[in-house]
Structures are given as C-alpha cells and as structure tokens.
Write a protein that holds these residues in place. Structure first.
Motif, short mmCIF file in Angstrom:
data_model
loop_
_atom_site.label_atom_id
_atom_site.label_comp_id
_atom_site.label_asym_id
_atom_site.label_seq_id
_atom_site.Cartn_x
_atom_site.Cartn_y
_atom_site.Cartn_z
N MET A 287 -16.78 -81.33 -83.57
CA MET A 287 -15.52 -80.97 -84.23
C MET A 287 -15.14 -79.52 -83.93
O MET A 287 -13.97 -79.21 -83.69
N LEU A 288 -16.12 -78.65 -83.93
CA LEU A 288 -15.86 -77.24 -83.65
C LEU A 288 -15.27 -77.06 -82.26
O LEU A 288 -14.31 -76.30 -82.06
N LYS A 289 -15.83 -77.78 -81.28
CA LYS A 289 -15.36 -77.65 -79.90
C LYS A 289 -13.99 -78.32 -79.69
O LYS A 289 -13.31 -78.04 -78.71
N ASP A 290 -13.59 -79.19 -80.62
CA ASP A 290 -12.27 -79.79 -80.54
C ASP A 290 -11.19 -78.95 -81.22
O ASP A 290 -10.01 -79.25 -81.10
N SER A 313 -16.94 -82.14 -76.60
CA SER A 313 -15.68 -82.40 -77.31
C SER A 313 -15.33 -83.87 -77.17
O SER A 313 -15.80 -84.56 -76.26
N LYS A 314 -14.48 -84.36 -78.06
CA LYS A 314 -14.07 -85.75 -78.01
C LYS A 314 -13.33 -86.05 -76.72
O LYS A 314 -13.36 -87.18 -76.21
N ALA A 315 -12.65 -85.07 -76.19
CA ALA A 315 -11.90 -85.28 -74.95
C ALA A 315 -12.83 -85.56 -73.78
O ALA A 315 -12.49 -86.31 -72.87
#
Length: 319
Positions: A287-290, A313-315
């Motif tokens: 979440m932090l990286k998103d 990240s989710k991406a």
C-alpha cells in the motif's frame, strides 16, 4: 463467442437492449471526445448555472447538468464576453474558490489570492464526482500575465483538502490526507495521514520538513503498544481496529521523519497483530508503494526491513 453472448441470443429483447447499451457506450465515448472540438455556443446551453465569480477580468462560471445524457456539467471561463477556457465532464460537479468552513477549520481564501508565492493571482476550481468519499480534484488557474491551468491536484477521497497559511511567508500550503481507502478493512478504519504540499515552482510537492514531528516520549510509545493489545480484543472488527492502532502509527512515523521507529514499532507490537487474517508488514508496504507520495517518501526510509523491500506495488503485481 462468449458464454454471455450465447445466453442472450435466444432472447430478442435482451439482444436489443444489449445493442442499445453498446450504442450508448459509443455515444458517451464520442460525445466526451467531441467536447474539445465542439462549438462553444453549443456547450452549457441546456444546463443550470450554479456559480459565477469575476476575478481580474475573468468570469468563471460553473454549470450543473439537468440531464447528463444531454449535456455534461462544465466550467467556462470568459474574457471580454468570449470563452477562453472550458472544461466539461458528465461525471463531475464543479465549484469555485475556497469559501471556508468553520466546523472543519478551513479558512476562506479570496478569489485571486496568490497561492503559490510567485506574486501572481490564482483561482481555485474544485471538481467532485458525486460519489461517497470520492473523488475530488483541485484545479489551480494562474490569472496573470495570462490565464493558464497551473496545477491539477488529484485528491481521491480527501474531501476536506484545502489551502492554508501555515506561516507568514508568501504563498499557501495545501493540506490534504493520504488515505488508503478501505485498507485494511472498512472506510472508517482506512489508514491515513495528514499531508502537506507546497509549490516548488513547478508543482505542489510533499513538504516533509513541514511534516516533521518530534519522537514520542517513552510514555507515548508504551501507550501506543497497549492500544495494539486492546485492538486484538475486538470481536469481528480486529483487522480494522489494527488499521487505526498499528498501521496508522507506523505510517505516522514514516511521514514525520522517523522510519526507523516505524519498523521498531512493528517488531515490538504484539506478534498476534501480524497473524491470521490480520494485515502483514509486506501488505502494508504494498500500500505504501502504491501511494502517490511514494517517490518522495522512498529516499527517507532507513533500514527498510526485508518484507518491505521485496513488496511490490499493485501495478507491478504481488508475488
């Protein structure tokens, strides 16, 4: 041919309805693309005027669609009676300026105020999608030496975002929140943190120096750990309770310049907080990286634990 299409071929009424939905979809796409090319006189003619202000010779007007299928809601900016800028979106509502709200301590800002500290007058326009919590955008127009859209701040669920003077120097700070909507549980338990942005001559950037805060006292540290213990006693809302007590605290340390304390707090918290269906440190770091503020936060992180270093990240996808 998909099973969905096969299932409806035997029902003519459903097929006709599908054709209508496809036609409507193409019409929406076409009409949205055509807005940029449309004759100014044909826009905002069948919708209701909702706001109008004059600033430095420019007239800002907002319109609300009575029927979004006919005309989108829109913003129009006039100069000497001519449209010099327009923005339209069927999914948005537009509002002018920052009127202020005493309940939430949001100050009123006069239209044409210098927001950036560059010595030039600016104008705030806000758009809202009309959905619960989401979504808000702030458009900052510079009025001199000529009109231009200076910045667009995409604010998601932060419905109380606003500009504010935090000291006596020129320009304003932009106060908002980094909200991780519906993580780790309901919206009410969403992890979030106050964020301060400042114009740097090119865009509004995270001002981490302004967000820096002293380290907690031993008493505050002990009380925060106890809050995590208490959250584990919650029935049915444990994951959400930990979002407020554990992960909010971890994010707070990161944003206030104490990332080493963030990892220490996770290590010293009750280990049961990271077991079962509770969120993990790696999940937190995904979440932090998103976050849109990750590029500014990443260089400040010290002694990043392995779980966080390997989080994607989710991406990028999560292994």
């Amino acid at each position: 041919m998909s099973s969905f299409l096969i299932s409806i071929l035997g029902d003519r009424r459903k097929l006709v309805h599908l054709h209508w939905l496809v036609f409507k979809l193409f019409w929406i796409i076409f009409s949205t693309a055509a807005i940029a090319q449309a004759d100014n006189s044909k826009l905002c003619t069948r919708i209701r005027l909702t706001g109008s202000v004059t600033v430095r010779g420019y007239v800002f007007r907002t319109y609300e669609a009575t029927n979004p299928d006919d005309d989108p809601a829109c913003l129009r900016i006039y100069r000497n009676g001519n449209v010099v800028y327009r923005m339209a979106d069927a999914a948005e509502q537009y509002y002018l300026g920052q009127p202020g709200n005493t309940q939430f301590k949001i100050p009123r800002i006069s239209n044409g105020e210098d927001l950036t500290g560059d010595g030039r007058p600016d104008m705030i326009v806000t758009s809202w999608s009309g959905g619960a919590h989401c979504c808000f955008n702030h458009y900052i127009f510079e009025l001199e030496p000529k009109l231009r859209l200076l910045a667009t701040i995409k604010d998601g669920d932060s419905d109380l975002a606003h500009f504010e003077k935090l000291n006596s120097d020129h320009g304003y700070y932009y106060i908002t929140n980094d909200i991780w909507s519906y993580w780790p549980a309901s919206f009410a338990s969403s992890v979030s943190h106050k964020v301060i942005l400042r114009w740097d001559g090119e865009r509004f950037r995270l001002d981490l120096d302004k967000m820096r805060y002293p380290t907690p006292t031993p008493q505050q540290w002990k009380a925060a750990l106890k809050d995590v213990d208490d959250a584990l006693k919650e029935d049915g809302e444990r994951r959400g309770a930990l979002g407020v007590t554990l992960w909010d605290t971890v994010l707070d340390f990161i944003y206030t310049g104490h990332s080493e304390l963030a990892w220490k707090f996770v290590r010293e918290a009750n280990p049961d907080a990271l077991t079962g269906d509770n969120a993990s440190l790696e999940e937190f770091c995904v979440m932090l990286k998103d976050s849109q503020y990750w590029p500014a936060l990443e260089p400040t992180l010290k002694n990043m634990p392995e779980e966080c270093a390997k989080a994607k990240s989710k991406a990028d996808g999560k292994e």
